[in-house]
Design a protein around this motif. Sequence first.
Motif, short mmCIF file in Angstrom:
data_model
loop_
_atom_site.label_atom_id
_atom_site.label_comp_id
_atom_site.label_asym_id
_atom_site.label_seq_id
_atom_site.Cartn_x
_atom_site.Cartn_y
_atom_site.Cartn_z
N PHE A 1 24.08 31.61 31.59
CA PHE A 1 25.29 31.50 29.96
C PHE A 1 23.38 31.90 29.33
O PHE A 1 24.59 32.37 28.69
N SER A 2 22.32 32.54 29.94
CA SER A 2 21.15 32.96 28.35
C SER A 2 22.28 34.02 28.29
O SER A 2 20.85 34.17 27.38
N LEU A 3 22.54 35.02 28.88
CA LEU A 3 22.75 36.06 28.79
C LEU A 3 23.11 36.19 27.46
O LEU A 3 24.30 36.96 26.54
N ASP B 1 12.32 26.73 29.41
CA ASP B 1 12.98 25.43 29.18
C ASP B 1 14.26 24.80 29.42
O ASP B 1 14.78 23.79 30.37
N GLY B 2 15.04 25.90 29.48
CA GLY B 2 16.33 26.75 29.28
C GLY B 2 17.24 26.29 27.79
O GLY B 2 18.52 26.19 27.61
N LYS B 3 16.52 26.97 26.94
CA LYS B 3 16.97 26.86 25.66
C LYS B 3 18.29 27.98 25.58
O LYS B 3 19.33 27.73 24.81
N SER B 4 18.32 28.97 26.12
CA SER B 4 19.30 30.28 25.79
C SER B 4 20.70 29.27 26.42
O SER B 4 21.58 29.77 26.58
N THR B 5 19.70 28.63 28.42
CA THR B 5 20.82 28.33 28.82
C THR B 5 21.89 26.94 28.15
O THR B 5 23.02 27.01 28.18
N VAL C 1 20.29 15.13 29.81
CA VAL C 1 20.82 16.88 29.46
C VAL C 1 20.56 17.56 31.12
O VAL C 1 19.67 18.03 31.72
N SER C 2 21.25 18.32 31.74
CA SER C 2 21.43 19.66 31.91
C SER C 2 22.52 20.91 31.79
O SER C 2 23.85 20.18 32.12
N ALA C 3 21.65 21.64 30.84
CA ALA C 3 22.29 22.61 30.56
C ALA C 3 22.75 23.90 31.79
O ALA C 3 24.16 23.75 31.31
N LEU C 4 22.86 23.11 32.63
CA LEU C 4 22.62 24.53 33.45
C LEU C 4 24.58 23.91 34.24
O LEU C 4 25.31 25.05 34.22
N HIS C 5 24.18 22.63 34.23
CA HIS C 5 25.47 22.17 34.83
C HIS C 5 26.03 21.70 34.41
O HIS C 5 27.29 21.08 34.87
N MET D 1 17.51 17.37 34.12
CA MET D 1 18.11 16.71 34.56
C MET D 1 18.07 16.55 36.11
O MET D 1 18.01 15.41 37.39
N ASP D 2 18.64 17.27 36.71
CA ASP D 2 19.46 17.66 38.19
C ASP D 2 18.24 18.18 38.55
O ASP D 2 17.98 17.43 40.09
N LEU D 3 17.65 19.02 38.51
CA LEU D 3 15.85 18.77 38.80
C LEU D 3 15.25 17.50 39.20
O LEU D 3 13.86 17.53 40.46
N GLY E 1 11.71 25.03 22.21
CA GLY E 1 11.55 24.98 23.29
C GLY E 1 10.33 26.27 24.06
O GLY E 1 10.49 27.02 23.12
N SER E 2 9.58 25.66 25.40
CA SER E 2 8.76 26.63 25.63
C SER E 2 9.50 27.90 26.36
O SER E 2 10.78 27.36 26.99
N VAL E 3 9.41 28.22 27.38
CA VAL E 3 10.17 29.60 27.76
C VAL E 3 10.45 29.13 29.54
O VAL E 3 9.78 28.38 29.32
#
Lengths: 427, 304
Positions: free
Chosen positions: A57-59, A19-23, A185-189, A149-151, A15-17
């Motif tokens: 979560f990216s941490l 995009d939420g890969k780590s999340t 998906v929404s990785a964050l939520h 998707m939440d956005l 994914g690009s920077v």
Amino acid sequence: MVGNKNKVLKLSTAGSVDDGKSTLIGRILYDTHSLTDDKLEAIERSSKQKGYDYLDFSLATDGLVAEREQGITIDVAHIYFSTKNRSYIIADTPGHVEYTRNMVTGTSTSQVSIILIDARKGVIEQTKRHFFINNLLRTKEIVVAVNKMDLIDFSQEKYEAIVEDFKLLISDSEYKEQNITFIPVSALHGDNVVDKSENLSWFKGETMMEHLENIRLEDIQEEAKARFQVQTVIRPKTDEFHDFRGYAGKLKGGELKVGDDVTVLPSGRKSQIKSISFFDQQYLAASKGSSITITLMDDVNVSRGDLIVKSEELPQESKTISAKICWMDNQPLLASSTYFLQHGVKLVKSKIKTIEHKISTDNTGEIEKVSQLNMNDLGLVEIQLAQVLNFDSYNENKGNGAFILIDAKSNTTAGVGFWEVEVAFDK
Amino acid sequence: MNENMNDKVVNNPLEDEAIYIFREVAGQFEKPVILFSGGKDSITLVRLAQKAFYPAKIPFPLLHIDTGHNFPETIEFRDQLVEELGLELHVHYVQDNIDAGNVQEESGKYASRNGLQTDSLLQAIEKHGFDACIGGARRDEEKARAKERVFSVRDDFGQWDEKNQRPEVFDMLNGRIDFGQNVRVFPISNWTELDVWSYIQQEKMEIPSIYFAHKRKVFERDGMIWSAHDEYVFREDNELVMEKIVRFRTVGDMSCTAAVESLAFDIDKVVEEIAASTISERGARIDDKRSEAAMEKRKQQGYF
Ligand SMILES: Nc1nc2c(ncn2[C@@H]2O[C@H](COP(=O)(O)OP(=O)(O)O)[C@@H](O)[C@H]2O)c(=O)[nH]1
């Protein structure tokens, strides 16, 4: 292993920077209860320090100090988790334009590739590259995760437009045997990552984790001929095993059985398989992936790097080869420079004869005449070998169709090559 | 060799990969050595090496960097294993280095000799000319380890340059080095703690007794349990000694290895416990908690 019956599925992410890969990875770890208390604590502490009102979560994945400072992932990191069903290994690869080499590295060891798209941006230049590289490496199973998707208010319409855009890429690509699955998906939520989402009730497919759990290894195994490259010759020199002369290696592709007629390459000497063993047990057969030791009926000369194959399934043989090269080094690849070429475990000297052209990695496959390949470039190259190699086209046998080029001065792995047999040059 | 015929080799991808790596070490290096601590990871390594080269003996010696603060059970176990498999064992003592004034012993509450192992290791590498040191580190142990390669090149000073690592594509391992350099090799990179324990169970391997629940004199500090072994482990007067049923999840230097309360008296129970566990293994090692970047710093300096 015992708990999950020796089953492992290797994933990679692209994914690009931002995009939420780590999340996404952090979310998978969290929702599968793979984060240990102390790791979770560290994430909570750090999220609070940064003043977030959600867990960052990216941490869970960003490893090195340099990365923490820059806030980006710069190399391939491996992350482990397991479910009741099996173990998973994720190769987390960064998605910047300039990091094609990392993505090739991560994808080369994975069976399933997850391509991330930011729902606000849709299919972008980078998405095309990620898809292109997956095709180059013949990744059979691809998951396209439309994230954030939440956005976009979980809009079905916008999601479907993105899917349509992606399908245009598929019709442009030359590799057709892959399975592609789209998931909003929404990785964050956490929507649709592990748990089904109310917000996405219009989506009838599986969640990402459900889908991964249901991928059957049998379905993504590559059908390939047996290729057994000898890593080391085992000669115990004890009384009990006085005349034992075993060839140790890892079987790539297919299956070998006791009694099979085989040919040792490059010598071309023929024999039969006398025994197949794994540690102190003997077996009638072995299949792809097994690290076995075999003995032959006849006393033929076999050494490290030799290839043992079934006599009716001989590979190609040549001193001049044509290959796609993905360049990974700061020092560019130049025509007439020399490298060590490592084919599996065999090392030979090689010389670049010509750089035919550079291939654009943006899925158009456009070619361009160039005099050198720079880091992250892909090109078609003709190579002269100091001795004959026995290989298959990458598309027929990944294990016997790939190689690396090693810089003789710095010893670094400077590039990776994929044999192209179709476009052979006259020998 | 067992003459009974089995049908087909059963694949275990992690085991196959580790054996492949061991065989590459034999094929690519002149003087490899297995770093052996007596802990479960290094015992697993020895088992895998045995499988890789059977029926020949393991073609590498073992090297133990002895902090002098070991659990006696581990040393006993080590010597027995070496004897059984007919291996050669080199031991380098951190104490020798302290006595010679090459390194300074830490003092105070969290004093540990773990960090001092690095110098002894580098000396051993230089003295014997080892070009490949095979270690039992796993990528799941710590974030900084997640980027470690299977073949990790170290310069003459044992330093790891994490920004300049060789890409590892497919299963091809590039071990080419210049004179004076060496490679750290990690055959069980892709194993998790649970994988190791499950393997020990599956293979019915012997391991030192301190991994199983036993009665021990301990004291508590920072919510963790420490061996009350005053000779090696610093203890404040108000840190009271008590007896508890505990086991260890790792066996490093006694001064930095915490115990956990447990009733897992056998391997089946240990595997169950690990599968259900919510504290990662390194959470029980005090030296990593000193700072978030602790491991990475030590690695750059040549730590295993
Ligand atoms: N709203 C929203 N934000 C997200 C989502 N996934 C990731 N983000 C945010 O996007 C930013 C980049 O995410 P990160 O995981 O670091 O991206 P990476 O560079 O691909 O690893 C962070 O601020 C995340 O919190 C999502 O599903 N929804």
